[in-house]
Scaffold this motif. Structure first.
Motif, short mmCIF file in Angstrom:
data_model
loop_
_atom_site.label_atom_id
_atom_site.label_comp_id
_atom_site.label_asym_id
_atom_site.label_seq_id
_atom_site.Cartn_x
_atom_site.Cartn_y
_atom_site.Cartn_z
N LYS A 1 -18.06 51.09 -47.29
CA LYS A 1 -17.92 50.15 -48.41
C LYS A 1 -19.08 49.16 -48.34
N ARG A 2 -20.20 49.56 -49.04
CA ARG A 2 -21.45 48.78 -48.93
C ARG A 2 -21.52 47.65 -49.94
N PHE A 3 -20.64 47.68 -50.98
CA PHE A 3 -20.76 46.70 -52.06
C PHE A 3 -19.66 45.63 -51.90
N VAL A 4 -20.13 44.42 -51.54
CA VAL A 4 -19.20 43.33 -51.19
C VAL A 4 -19.22 42.25 -52.26
N CYS A 5 -18.01 41.78 -52.66
CA CYS A 5 -17.88 40.69 -53.65
C CYS A 5 -18.25 39.38 -53.00
N GLU A 6 -19.22 38.66 -53.58
CA GLU A 6 -19.68 37.39 -53.02
C GLU A 6 -18.64 36.29 -53.19
N ALA A 7 -17.73 36.45 -54.15
CA ALA A 7 -16.73 35.41 -54.41
C ALA A 7 -15.58 35.45 -53.41
N CYS A 8 -15.07 36.68 -53.10
CA CYS A 8 -13.87 36.76 -52.24
C CYS A 8 -14.07 37.62 -51.00
N GLY A 9 -15.22 38.33 -50.90
CA GLY A 9 -15.50 39.12 -49.71
C GLY A 9 -14.93 40.51 -49.73
N LYS A 10 -14.23 40.89 -50.81
CA LYS A 10 -13.65 42.23 -50.88
C LYS A 10 -14.77 43.26 -51.03
#
Length: 459
Positions: free
Chosen positions: A7-16
């Motif tokens: 899972k290389r794509f991380v949400c900058e807002a919540c870290g998911k």
């Protein structure tokens, strides 16, 4: 097959993290609030195309997901998955406070308010608060009078579906709640809970005034009216007031003449079940109420209470006209007829009226010729028990209770004394209409008349 991709794509807002960039882009709309997919029918907007597609089924009525167990169909796979818990019994949502489990998260959220005391839904009419919107909606029907759930058998309407479901048992006879102690079955769970107290002896509802305890709250509420004097249930026919609806309902049968409770042995009908139960003892011979003073037994508690006054000499029912007192109200009511002259019992054969029903019953035997009371000594028959008793005492026992005050001679009957008194007074009330000769006794006049007709006596 297990997805092993990183899972290389991380949400900058919540870290998911996500495996695909497109999935991340859709997720970011949760934070931005962006909703790019619009429903053409209702105008409602959604963050993803999939959500819009699911929503469209609300308008099309499409339900592509069916339950394999019962066949019920749903618009989304998630709704089907939740529904399946009805069949599996799965309850994945547990209360952290008391451990109670629920099939749906929403049920758990509503249940939590039991512990927090939160009641966020308020009735706009009366201000009463509720833990869930559905409870408020049901409550609103109290004010609107709406009863949307109707019985298909009798048409009776109810505010709640659950109440209708319980009512249906009146028609089906279903009694699913069974007492583990005696096996008695009930239509309602609440009735079983109250019944259990018969075995446990539990009486949790106590009167604050006199301390008397009751098995159910309704009984205590009715009892309280003994102290307050409140009688809120009025008879529309005669205006008589009652403390409870049941007593009014029984009383109404006095006016309607309705007698629903029939004895299986003799067919006699009664206005209430209590009277039938007491009547049954006539056939069974059961007399469960025993006088502690003399040991005499009675079929009902009321008879014992009246009998006790024989020993206490209590006579609480007093005639307002003459002051005569009686042990029971019924005796006073009958006595009142002496003053009013009322004779409500009329002979259908000759029209003669009587003050007492028993007097009419004895009189009827004049027409029927029935004489059910036989003298064991001589076999003579009488129409009533009192006449037999007099006969036994005076003919066989030699009793002569009527004495002449002038000479002391005694007689078995009052009529004999009256005739004898005429010897002392010289009274001769029986007069021959032909010759004017007078006699003290009617039979002497009759004898005179016979002699006159035969020519043995002349004027």
């Amino acid at each position: 097959m297990v997805n092993t991709r990183k899972k290389r794509f991380v949400c900058e807002a919540c870290g998911k993290a996500f495996t695909q960039k497109g999935t991340l882009r859709v997720h970011e709309k949760v934070h931005t609030g962006e909703k790019t997919f619009v429903c053409e029918t209702s105008g409602k907007v959604f963050t993803t195309k999939v959500s819009l597609r699911k929503h469209d089924r609300v308008h099309t009525g499409e339900k592509p997901f069916s339950c394999k167990t019962c066949g019920k169909a749903f618009t989304s796979h998630r709704d089907l998955r939740v529904h399946e818990r009805v069949h599996t019994g799965e309850k994945p949502f547990s209360c952290k406070t008391c451990g109670k489990a629920f099939s749906y998260q929403n049920y758990l959220r509503i249940h939590d308010r039991v512990h927090t005391g939160e009641k966020p839904f308020f009735c706009k009419t009366c201000g009463k608060a509720f833990t869930s919107n559905s409870d408020l909606r049901k409550h609103d029907r109290v004010h609107t009078g709406e009863k949307p759930f109707s019985c298909k058998t009798c048409g009776k309407a109810f505010t709640r579906h659950s109440v209708l479901r319980v009512h249906d048992r009146v028609h089906t006879g279903e009694k699913p709640f069974v007492c583990k102690t005696c096996g008695k079955a009930f239509s309602y769970h609440n009735y079983l809970r109250i019944h259990d107290r018969v075995h446990t002896g539990e009486k949790p509802f106590v009167c604050k005034t006199c301390g008397k305890a009751f098995k159910e709250k309704g009984s205590l509420r009715i009892h309280d009216r003994v102290h307050t004097g409140e009688k809120p249930f009025l008879c529309e026919t005669c205006g008589k007031a009652f403390t409870d609806k049941g007593s009014l309902r029984k009383h109404n049968r006095v006016h309607t003449g309705e007698k629903l409770f029939i004895c299986e042995t003799c067919g006699k009908a009664f206005t209430n079940h209590g009277q039938l139960r007491i009547h049954d003892r006539v056939h069974t011979g059961e007399k469960p109420f025993i006088c502690e003073t003399c040991g005499k037994a009675f079929t009902n508690h009321g008879q014992l209470r009246i009998h006790d006054r024989v020993h206490t000499r209590e006579k609480p029912f007093v005639c307002e006209t003459c002051g005569n007192a009686f042990t029971e109200k019924a005796s006073l009511r009958i006595h009142d007829r002496v003053h009013t002259g009322e004779k409500p019992f009329v002979c259908e054969t000759c029209g003669k009226a009587f003050t007492y029903r028993s007097s009419l019953r004895i009189h009827d035997r004049v027409h029927t010729g029935e004489k059910p009371f036989l003298c064991k000594t001589c076999g003579k028959a009488f129409t009533d028990k009192g006449s037999l008793r007099k006969h036994n005492n005076r003919v066989h026992a030699g009793e002569k209770p009527f004495s002449c005050k002038t000479c002391g001679k005694a007689f078995t009957q009052k009529s004999g004394l009256c005739q004898h008194d005429k010897m002392h007074t010289g009274e001769k009330p029986f007069v021959c209409k032909t010759c004017g000769k007078a006699f003290a006794k009617r039979r002497n006049l009759a004898k005179h008349f016979r002699l006159f007709k035969s020519g043995h006596v002349s004027i």
